[in-house]
Design an enzyme around this catalytic site. Sequence first.
Site, PDB file in Angstrom:
ATOM      1  N   VAL A 132       0.850  -1.196   0.000  1.00 12.76           N
ATOM      2  CA  VAL A 132       0.000   0.000   0.000  1.00 12.76           C
ATOM      3  C   VAL A 132       0.882   1.242   0.000  1.00 12.76           C
ATOM      4  CG1 VAL A 132      -1.802   1.290   1.221  1.00 12.76           C
ATOM      5  CG2 VAL A 132      -1.806  -1.213   1.292  1.00 12.76           C
ATOM      6  N   LYS A 205      -5.767  -1.617  -2.331  1.00 15.15           N
ATOM      7  CA  LYS A 205      -5.034  -0.975  -1.234  1.00 15.15           C
ATOM      8  C   LYS A 205      -5.999  -0.495  -0.140  1.00 15.15           C
ATOM      9  CE  LYS A 205      -1.443   0.439  -4.515  1.00 15.15           C
ATOM     10  NZ  LYS A 205      -1.080   1.460  -5.496  1.00 15.15           N
TER      11      LYS A 205
HETATM   12  N1  HSE Z   1       0.302   1.266 -10.348  1.00 21.31           N
HETATM   13  C1  HSE Z   1       0.510   1.705  -9.009  1.00 21.31           C
HETATM   14  C2  HSE Z   1       0.287   3.204  -8.973  1.00 21.31           C
HETATM   15  C3  HSE Z   1       1.915   1.384  -8.543  1.00 21.31           C
HETATM   16  O1  HSE Z   1       0.090   3.825 -10.024  1.00 21.31           O
HETATM   17  O2  HSE Z   1       0.272   3.764  -7.900  1.00 21.31           O
HETATM   18  C4  HSE Z   1       2.093   0.808  -7.212  1.00 21.31           C
HETATM   19  O3  HSE Z   1       1.050   0.128  -6.639  1.00 21.31           O
END
Ligand code: HSE
Length: 435
Positions: A132, A205
């Site tokens: 997260v 998350k």
């Molecule tokens: N793809 C995610 C973001 C990266 O853009 O925050 C890390 O989880």
Amino acid sequence: MKPINVGLLGIGTVGGGVYAVLERNADEIARRAGREIRITVVADRDIERARRLTNGAVKLTDDALGVTRDPDIDIVVELIGGETLAKDLALSAIENGKHFVTANKALLAVHGNEIFAAARRRDVMVAFEAAVAGGIPIIKALRESLSANRIEWVAGIINGTTNFILSEMRDKGLPFAEVLRQAQRLGYAEADPTFDIEGVDAAHKATIMSAIAFGIPMQFDKAHVEGISRLESVDIGYAGQLGYRIKLLGIARKRPEGIELRVHPTLVHANKLLANVEGAMNAVLVQADAVGATLYYGKGAGAEPTASAVIADLVDITRLHTADPEHRVPHLAFQPDQVLDVPVLPIGEALTSFYLRMRVLDKPGVLADITRILADSDISIDAMIQREAGEGESQTDIIMLTHQTVEKNAEAAIARIEALDSVQGKVTRLRLETL
Ligand code: HSE
């Protein structure tokens, strides 16, 4: 003291960062951990890349499952991503008595309950600081540092890709698709960017944060998930005129009736710190009863920021692995028998304010009809603008901000507004949070 042996599964961007930082800061890390933490085996499909990144200093294999069974390994670090293979690796590592570190939010949000149950049976630790908000120590904060508090809500910008897109669209007036391509070039976006854009990554998350904030199981399937792909530039503009910015927020709020768990584009007043988190940065605001509001800000992705979180987990495990399992930090912050099955509320029960944009006929009584419907529904208007109709134009836009109401109440009122002859098409609605 005997070093801790780590098996690294996946040496892509984050794995490469973990390898590099562990090597560069080896002494400093050992001074903290009390012993050397060393990667002794790396599993990757791309053996040549693995060899390049490790300079031939460790054992290389393409058999990740074999690493999870290797008797010389103390901790398995999974940085492969995805759900299927990652779940098999997690369960195999745990079954074989290894402590398990992962940055994989999808794995934990979807299969976490099963993985933690297996880890309890085998008395091993599962650590996931990197899952997260990348390098921000939000898991540590929620699981340990705020343990005196009743946590009331958590609201975060927890996807850098969408925050970058929203910032660029607002600042530079660039179209969505162009900014997305830029985010992919910069390496922020997930391999499948729909996970970012449609809010799924943020929902993974938010699900993890809700579990450790409130002591509930992972309930990703109950989360309300909306991304930014249907967001129109015109609404970013009107929100700006009203003093607001639009952010993709992940929200987990505890109410007496249950838990709100939702991800959606949200109007946040421009004078709030969260509204000023720009580009690919992440930030999480936590409201708790004793400490009040605390804000955690930093890089939510990238090789070394994420490696920072992974290695912090390795240090924690190294310090605690000889401790009685009863004395370790529980996986979900609360003691396993105190994890309560509190329901996640349907989105209709959410308490929130709204931004409403409607296309209306520019004639007497239209505004009165709309405000009457809102008044009948006990919805109070907080602010309003009407676009001045152009020369010869018979229609215009009305934009309203409401005070807080129950979502299903707002939806019922909006349906009545849409049924008015003077209102053209659908009413655009976005949620607004006062935070
Ligand atoms: N793809 C995610 C973001 C990266 O853009 O925050 C890390 O989880």
